[in-house]
Design a protein around this motif. Structure first.
Motif, PDB file in Angstrom:
ATOM      1  N   PHE A   1       0.812  -1.221   0.000  1.00  0.00           N
ATOM      2  CA  PHE A   1       0.000   0.000   0.000  1.00  0.00           C
ATOM      3  C   PHE A   1       0.846   1.272   0.000  1.00  0.00           C
ATOM      4  O   PHE A   1       0.680   2.141  -0.856  1.00  0.00           O
ATOM      5  N   VAL A   2       1.778   1.403   0.965  1.00  0.00           N
ATOM      6  CA  VAL A   2       2.491   2.668   1.141  1.00  0.00           C
ATOM      7  C   VAL A   2       3.431   2.938  -0.025  1.00  0.00           C
ATOM      8  O   VAL A   2       3.368   3.991  -0.669  1.00  0.00           O
ATOM      9  N   ARG A   3       4.343   1.979  -0.315  1.00  0.00           N
ATOM     10  CA  ARG A   3       5.325   2.208  -1.377  1.00  0.00           C
ATOM     11  C   ARG A   3       4.672   2.410  -2.735  1.00  0.00           C
ATOM     12  O   ARG A   3       4.996   3.379  -3.444  1.00  0.00           O
ATOM     13  N   PRO A   4       3.745   1.524  -3.176  1.00  0.00           N
ATOM     14  CA  PRO A   4       3.104   1.773  -4.479  1.00  0.00           C
ATOM     15  C   PRO A   4       2.340   3.093  -4.535  1.00  0.00           C
ATOM     16  O   PRO A   4       2.288   3.739  -5.579  1.00  0.00           O
ATOM     17  N   LYS A   5       1.733   3.497  -3.422  1.00  0.00           N
ATOM     18  CA  LYS A   5       0.992   4.757  -3.421  1.00  0.00           C
ATOM     19  C   LYS A   5       1.925   5.938  -3.604  1.00  0.00           C
ATOM     20  O   LYS A   5       1.648   6.860  -4.386  1.00  0.00           O
ATOM     21  N   LEU A   6       3.069   5.928  -2.903  1.00  0.00           N
ATOM     22  CA  LEU A   6       4.013   7.039  -3.015  1.00  0.00           C
ATOM     23  C   LEU A   6       4.628   7.109  -4.404  1.00  0.00           C
ATOM     24  O   LEU A   6       4.863   8.190  -4.936  1.00  0.00           O
ATOM     25  N   ILE A   7       4.913   5.938  -4.987  1.00  0.00           N
ATOM     26  CA  ILE A   7       5.581   5.924  -6.291  1.00  0.00           C
ATOM     27  C   ILE A   7       4.583   6.157  -7.424  1.00  0.00           C
ATOM     28  O   ILE A   7       4.873   6.872  -8.388  1.00  0.00           O
ATOM     29  N   GLY A   8       3.393   5.555  -7.317  1.00  0.00           N
ATOM     30  CA  GLY A   8       2.478   5.574  -8.450  1.00  0.00           C
ATOM     31  C   GLY A   8       1.573   6.777  -8.551  1.00  0.00           C
ATOM     32  O   GLY A   8       1.006   7.018  -9.610  1.00  0.00           O
ATOM     33  N   HIS A   9       1.437   7.567  -7.472  1.00  0.00           N
ATOM     34  CA  HIS A   9       0.424   8.627  -7.534  1.00  0.00           C
ATOM     35  C   HIS A   9       0.817   9.737  -8.487  1.00  0.00           C
ATOM     36  O   HIS A   9      -0.048  10.419  -9.028  1.00  0.00           O
ATOM     37  N   ARG A  10       2.114   9.919  -8.743  1.00  0.00           N
ATOM     38  CA  ARG A  10       2.532  11.017  -9.626  1.00  0.00           C
ATOM     39  C   ARG A  10       2.227  10.728 -11.082  1.00  0.00           C
ATOM     40  O   ARG A  10       2.080  11.649 -11.876  1.00  0.00           O
ATOM     41  N   VAL A  11       2.201   9.462 -11.458  1.00  0.00           N
ATOM     42  CA  VAL A  11       1.914   9.107 -12.849  1.00  0.00           C
ATOM     43  C   VAL A  11       0.659   8.252 -12.941  1.00  0.00           C
ATOM     44  O   VAL A  11       0.421   7.590 -13.942  1.00  0.00           O
ATOM     45  N   ASP A  12      -0.150   8.242 -11.880  1.00  0.00           N
ATOM     46  CA  ASP A  12      -1.446   7.570 -11.875  1.00  0.00           C
ATOM     47  C   ASP A  12      -1.308   6.104 -12.242  1.00  0.00           C
ATOM     48  O   ASP A  12      -1.977   5.597 -13.149  1.00  0.00           O
ATOM     49  N   LEU A  13      -0.434   5.385 -11.511  1.00  0.00           N
ATOM     50  CA  LEU A  13      -0.239   3.961 -11.738  1.00  0.00           C
ATOM     51  C   LEU A  13      -0.929   3.158 -10.644  1.00  0.00           C
ATOM     52  O   LEU A  13      -0.832   3.516  -9.467  1.00  0.00           O
ATOM     53  N   PRO A  14      -1.584   2.055 -10.970  1.00  0.00           N
ATOM     54  CA  PRO A  14      -2.112   1.162  -9.930  1.00  0.00           C
ATOM     55  C   PRO A  14      -0.967   0.482  -9.186  1.00  0.00           C
ATOM     56  O   PRO A  14       0.133   0.322  -9.723  1.00  0.00           O
ATOM     57  N   PHE A  15      -1.245   0.048  -7.942  1.00  0.00           N
ATOM     58  CA  PHE A  15      -0.146  -0.429  -7.107  1.00  0.00           C
ATOM     59  C   PHE A  15       0.458  -1.725  -7.643  1.00  0.00           C
ATOM     60  O   PHE A  15       1.654  -1.970  -7.476  1.00  0.00           O
ATOM     61  N   LEU A  16      -0.334  -2.567  -8.334  1.00  0.00           N
ATOM     62  CA  LEU A  16       0.241  -3.787  -8.903  1.00  0.00           C
ATOM     63  C   LEU A  16       1.244  -3.458 -10.005  1.00  0.00           C
ATOM     64  O   LEU A  16       2.276  -4.130 -10.131  1.00  0.00           O
ATOM     65  N   ALA A  17       0.958  -2.431 -10.792  1.00  0.00           N
ATOM     66  CA  ALA A  17       1.901  -2.027 -11.834  1.00  0.00           C
ATOM     67  C   ALA A  17       3.199  -1.532 -11.217  1.00  0.00           C
ATOM     68  O   ALA A  17       4.297  -1.852 -11.700  1.00  0.00           O
ATOM     69  N   VAL A  18       3.104  -0.746 -10.147  1.00  0.00           N
ATOM     70  CA  VAL A  18       4.302  -0.268  -9.469  1.00  0.00           C
ATOM     71  C   VAL A  18       5.067  -1.434  -8.865  1.00  0.00           C
ATOM     72  O   VAL A  18       6.301  -1.521  -8.977  1.00  0.00           O
ATOM     73  N   LEU A  19       4.348  -2.359  -8.220  1.00  0.00           N
ATOM     74  CA  LEU A  19       5.003  -3.494  -7.565  1.00  0.00           C
ATOM     75  C   LEU A  19       5.757  -4.351  -8.572  1.00  0.00           C
ATOM     76  O   LEU A  19       6.939  -4.679  -8.376  1.00  0.00           O
ATOM     77  N   PHE A  20       5.105  -4.703  -9.677  1.00  0.00           N
ATOM     78  CA  PHE A  20       5.772  -5.537 -10.671  1.00  0.00           C
ATOM     79  C   PHE A  20       6.866  -4.756 -11.407  1.00  0.00           C
ATOM     80  O   PHE A  20       7.869  -5.340 -11.835  1.00  0.00           O
ATOM     81  N   GLY A  21       6.680  -3.456 -11.562  1.00  0.00           N
ATOM     82  CA  GLY A  21       7.742  -2.655 -12.158  1.00  0.00           C
ATOM     83  C   GLY A  21       8.991  -2.642 -11.300  1.00  0.00           C
ATOM     84  O   GLY A  21      10.120  -2.785 -11.801  1.00  0.00           O
TER      85      GLY A  21
END
Length: 352
Positions: free
Chosen positions: A287-307
């Motif tokens: 929740f925390v890491r994907p939210k911080l990374i993905g909110h600037r480019v509107d990415l879902p957390f699974l996309a951030v996690l797998f990225g």
């Protein structure tokens, strides 16, 4: 077939990459650090700082951000090592008593307890075991030490080149941006503006997520170490914070501390620390890491996690930044490939 004039630029790029293959990592880190800290450089210039002075201050700040904690770690570690040495000397003189929980292990309790009583519970047994382990590792340690010096010198050279390149990028930033923009527009006038906009957003979001999570995990787990009764909780918290920058580093840290507590005869605190670490890790990574990374480019957390996982497993630490960027490009394309699909941001955050 493509003409020779169309292939020449790509052949030149391939030849240049081959020529600089040993230094591409240093150049990539310099570019990433420049993208991450560019708004700070612009802010200092708006306050009246000369460009070279602002560049030198930021490079010095980055160096101190890593050197100061390292000095603290070395000083604390030297004090802790002397305490560990005294504890080992006392245990070697009296023998290491078998922990009470060892007798309750199913199936393996009797043979493990018999080995313990024979090799560790007797005076001098601990020293004999350590010497046996050191003797078995000696050939590997010798070969490792033989390559340690050149490796340290090479990494020091790469670090110096990265910092020097970063300073030059700060000082000559406008000219570098013009050259990169000109080359990007010549390669693809349709896609380059979007890539130029997505790159700083994803890179800064990744840096914010990694650093914030590392600080959070270092503080939270450091407090958990103190509550569990682990030795040197502040030192362990700092080490855990550093390890949290790398995927898998934080769970490795609290697992090792839990095993130490278990081996010290504290199964309750060990189990509590391990369960708390797993719960905290689940919340942070899901929740925390994907939210911080993905909110600037509107990415879902699974996309951030797998990225993140795909990038670091493929090209190492640099993949932590490349993976989310590629995911951002993928979702921009899936959403229609329009410039409007990239979220709006302030100009100083958008400009590379």
């Amino acid at each position: 077939m493509p003409s020779l004039s169309a292939l020449l630029p790509w052949l030149f790029v391939a030849g240049l990459a081959l020529l600089l293959q040993h230094f591409l990592g240093a150049l990539a880190w310099a570019a990433l650090l420049a993208i991450i800290t560019w708004p700070l450089h612009q802010g200092l210039q708006r306050r009246g700082w000369p460009r070279a002075v602002a560049a030198a201050a930021l490079v010095l700040a980055l160096v101190m951000a890593f050197v100061a904690p390292s000095i603290f770690l070395f000083n604390t570690l030297s004090a802790e090592l002397s305490s560990v040495e005294r504890i080992l000397a006392r245990l070697n003189a009296t023998g290491v008593p078998a922990p009470e929980w060892l007798t309750r292990l199913p199936l393996v309790a009797k043979p493990v307890l018999a080995w313990w009583q024979e090799h560790l519970a007797v005076p001098g047994g601990l020293n004999a075991q350590l010497q046996s382990i050191a003797g078995g590792l000696a050939p590997h340690l010798t070969s490792t030490v033989g390559t340690l010096g050149p490796t340290i010198l090479a990494n020091a050279l790469y670090l110096f080149l990265a910092l020097l390149t970063l300073f030059v990028l700060f000082v000559e930033g406008p000219a570098v941006i013009r050259y990169v923009d000109r080359a990007g527009m010549r390669v693809s006038a349709e896609y380059y503006p979007v890539l130029r906009r997505l790159l700083p957003l994803s890179v800064r979001g990744t840096a914010l997520g990694l650093c914030s999570v590392a600080l959070l995990e270092g503080v939270v787990l450091g407090i958990a170490y103190m509550v569990a009764g682990a030795p040197a909780p502040a030192l362990l918290g700092v080490v855990t914070g550093y390890m949290a920058l790398i995927p898998g580093g934080a769970p490795l840290s609290f697992t090792v501390v839990s095993l130490f507590l278990l081996g010290s005869g504290n199964p309750g605190p060990a189990l509590g620390l391990f369960c708390w670490g797993c719960f905290e890790l689940f919340l942070v990574d899901k929740f925390v890491r994907p939210k911080l990374i993905g909110h600037r480019v509107d990415l879902p957390f699974l996309a951030v996690l797998f990225g993140l996982l795909g990038g670091v497993s493929t090209i190492g630490v640099l993949g932590l930044f490349v993976g989310p960027f590629l995911m951002a490009v993928l979702f921009w394309w899936l959403r229609g490939g329009k410039v409007e699909a990239v979220i709006e941001t302030r100009e100083d955050e958008m400009t590379v």
